[in-house]
Design a protein around this motif. Structure first.
Motif, mmCIF file in Angstrom:
data_model
loop_
_atom_site.group_PDB
_atom_site.id
_atom_site.type_symbol
_atom_site.label_atom_id
_atom_site.label_comp_id
_atom_site.label_asym_id
_atom_site.label_seq_id
_atom_site.Cartn_x
_atom_site.Cartn_y
_atom_site.Cartn_z
ATOM 1 N N UNK A 193 101.908 31.947 43.530
ATOM 2 C CA UNK A 193 100.979 32.777 44.289
ATOM 3 C C UNK A 193 99.596 32.132 44.374
ATOM 4 N N UNK A 194 99.191 31.427 43.318
ATOM 5 C CA UNK A 194 97.889 30.753 43.334
ATOM 6 C C UNK A 194 97.867 29.669 44.402
ATOM 7 N N UNK A 195 98.961 28.903 44.506
ATOM 8 C CA UNK A 195 99.046 27.864 45.536
ATOM 9 C C UNK A 195 99.001 28.495 46.924
ATOM 10 N N UNK A 196 99.786 29.550 47.125
ATOM 11 C CA UNK A 196 99.800 30.221 48.426
ATOM 12 C C UNK A 196 98.423 30.768 48.768
ATOM 13 N N UNK A 197 97.766 31.365 47.779
ATOM 14 C CA UNK A 197 96.410 31.888 47.996
ATOM 15 C C UNK A 197 95.434 30.771 48.341
ATOM 16 N N UNK A 198 95.544 29.641 47.631
ATOM 17 C CA UNK A 198 94.617 28.536 47.864
ATOM 18 C C UNK A 198 94.721 28.019 49.294
ATOM 19 N N UNK A 199 95.953 27.818 49.760
ATOM 20 C CA UNK A 199 96.142 27.330 51.127
ATOM 21 C C UNK A 199 95.677 28.389 52.124
ATOM 22 N N UNK A 200 96.059 29.645 51.883
ATOM 23 C CA UNK A 200 95.675 30.710 52.800
ATOM 24 C C UNK A 200 94.170 30.862 52.913
ATOM 25 N N UNK A 201 93.479 30.834 51.788
ATOM 26 C CA UNK A 201 92.021 30.966 51.834
ATOM 27 C C UNK A 201 91.368 29.695 52.374
ATOM 28 N N UNK A 202 92.047 28.554 52.212
ATOM 29 C CA UNK A 202 91.538 27.337 52.833
ATOM 30 C C UNK A 202 91.473 27.484 54.341
ATOM 31 N N UNK A 203 92.439 28.181 54.905
ATOM 32 C CA UNK A 203 92.452 28.395 56.352
ATOM 33 C C UNK A 203 91.364 29.355 56.812
ATOM 34 N N UNK A 204 90.834 30.167 55.894
ATOM 35 C CA UNK A 204 89.734 31.052 56.302
ATOM 36 C C UNK A 204 88.451 30.276 56.572
ATOM 37 N N UNK A 205 88.322 29.085 55.979
ATOM 38 C CA UNK A 205 87.072 28.330 56.131
ATOM 39 C C UNK A 205 86.806 27.935 57.585
ATOM 40 N N UNK A 206 87.742 27.221 58.260
ATOM 41 C CA UNK A 206 87.453 26.884 59.658
ATOM 42 C C UNK A 206 87.357 28.117 60.547
ATOM 43 N N UNK A 207 88.141 29.164 60.249
ATOM 44 C CA UNK A 207 88.093 30.359 61.082
ATOM 45 C C UNK A 207 86.716 31.032 60.995
ATOM 46 N N UNK A 208 86.187 31.174 59.773
ATOM 47 C CA UNK A 208 84.854 31.775 59.605
ATOM 48 C C UNK A 208 83.780 30.877 60.196
ATOM 49 N N UNK A 209 83.892 29.578 59.949
ATOM 50 C CA UNK A 209 82.894 28.628 60.451
ATOM 51 C C UNK A 209 82.825 28.650 61.970
#
Length: 388
Positions: free
Chosen positions: A340-356
């Motif tokens: 779950x930590x790996x899945x969360x890390x990748x998922x939240x990584x994708x929030x960076x370009x979307x927010x930016x």
């Protein structure tokens, strides 16, 4: 006291989650006051939000690389994360005018949130494994309310210093950490005995069902946090059209984000009848549809668009606990926390370009920036169709 708390573990965990995650968008809740006092722009809001997301990603990756999520007691890690997060959030109050220090402190807050949200999921699974989808729905519902809580706190303190809601969020986080520390770890998912390397957390991605669910989650995450970041801007736009002052923006922002908690609770109830995959697909379909149609309807009456934002607020997060439940069921039992930590890390990584992208282009594009969120739900639905 501990015996009483252990009689009702799920309410304790979700309440602690509500309190702890109030740190997440504490800046966003007081944004108008911060912007007025320090001359900050929408791009600055994006940068501060990105710092929290980056800290969360770094924290989840640390959990995955070191195996801490499966080696140490979740309750102790949760409590420590709440303590340090509360301190970093409180210190921000005194350095808000210093851009570099502000970004560092928000990064630390995000780092601590990695010890609150994923560990909260593990504790729910450890205490209530039989109805993971329903239980996780309550957890994510409280995460949603926790995200919205700073807006409510700001709305309830009009004309008062913006520092008050910030300090209030820190106090709540300390209370959440204390509750979980007293509760302790659940009996159904004991800690592993040795270190779990990153490759074991990544191993779940070789399982077709886990990979399909993870893809759905990744698409969902592209949309979710960017939408939450945009909520004060979208709500403010409609209130301006209605001729209403800025004092109501925090209240409407709280309503639009917080109503997602109702979606989580209802989705959890529905998952016990229709299944988690069914709930996730429908929620992702509705929120993806909103991404597509909302900007084209921007000239409709403002009241109608606010109703649409409320519907979007429900749908955008209803699928989140169902993805977690599906992933925890598909992951190897000995490494659920790391998977779950790996899945969360990748998922939240994708929030960076979307927010930016969305926050950076808001001044130029306005409401049309939400079209940039469309690829997330589309990809998520494509991936989820392969889940059994």
């Amino acid at each position: 006291m501990m015996a009483f708390l252990r009689r009702y573990p799920l309410p304790v965990i979700v309440l602690a989650q509500l309190f702890g995650t109030s740190l997440w968008f504490s800046i966003n809740g007081v944004w108008l006051s911060l912007a007025a006092e320090f001359g900050l722009t929408e791009e600055s809001l994006g940068e501060l939000t990105l710092s929290v997301q980056a800290g969360f990603i770094a924290g989840t990756l640390t959990l995955a690389v070191t195996g801490l999520a499966d080696r140490f007691g979740a309750s102790r890690m949760f409590a420590v994360a709440c303590l340090v997060g509360a301190l970093s959030n409180a210190v921000f109050v005194s350095v808000a005018g210093e851009p570099q220090l502000s970004l560092i402190l928000r990064f630390i807050t995000g780092l601590c949130l990695a010890g609150i949200y994923p560990l909260g999921m593990k504790m729910v699974i450890a205490w209530t494994p039989k109805y993971a989808g329903s239980a996780l729905a309550w957890l994510v519902g409280m995460l949603t309310l926790g995200t919205a809580l700073p807006h409510l706190m700001r709305g309830a303190t009009p004309g008062m210093p913006w520092e008050w809601p910030m300090v209030g969020a820190s106090i709540l986080a300390l209370m959440g950490g204390a509750l979980v520390f007293l509760l302790g770890d659940g009996p159904h998912l004991p800690a592993s005995r040795g270190p779990i390397p990153l490759r074991q957390g990544l191993a779940a991605l070789r399982i077709p069902d886990f990979r399909a669910v993870a893809g759905g989650y990744f698409g969902h995450m592209w949309e979710l946090y960017a939408f939450w970041t945009l909520v004060p801007l979208l709500a403010g736009r409609e209130l301006v059209r209605l001729g209403i002052g800025n004092d109501l923006i925090p209240w409407f922002s709280f309503a639009i984000i917080g109503i997602g908690g109702i979606g989580c609770f209802f989705g959890g109830w529905l998952s016990r009848r229709k299944g988690s995959a069914w709930v996730a697909r429908w929620a992702l379909t509705v929120s993806g549809g909103m991404c597509i149609v909302y900007p084209w309807l921007h000239s409709l009456p403002a009241g109608l668009l606010i109703v649409m934002l409320l519907v979007w607020g429900v749908a955008v997060v209803t699928d989140s606990p169902q993805f977690s439940a599906l992933a925890s069921a598909a992951a190897p039992k000995e490494s659920v926390g790391s998977s779950l930590a790996v899945m969360n890390a990748v998922g939240f990584g994708l929030t960076l370009p979307a927010i930016w992208l969305t926050s950076g282009l808001w001044a130029e594009w306005g409401v049309w920036v939400v079209l940039l969120l469309v690829p997330g739900p589309v990809f998520g639905l494509w991936s989820l169709r392969r889940a059994s």
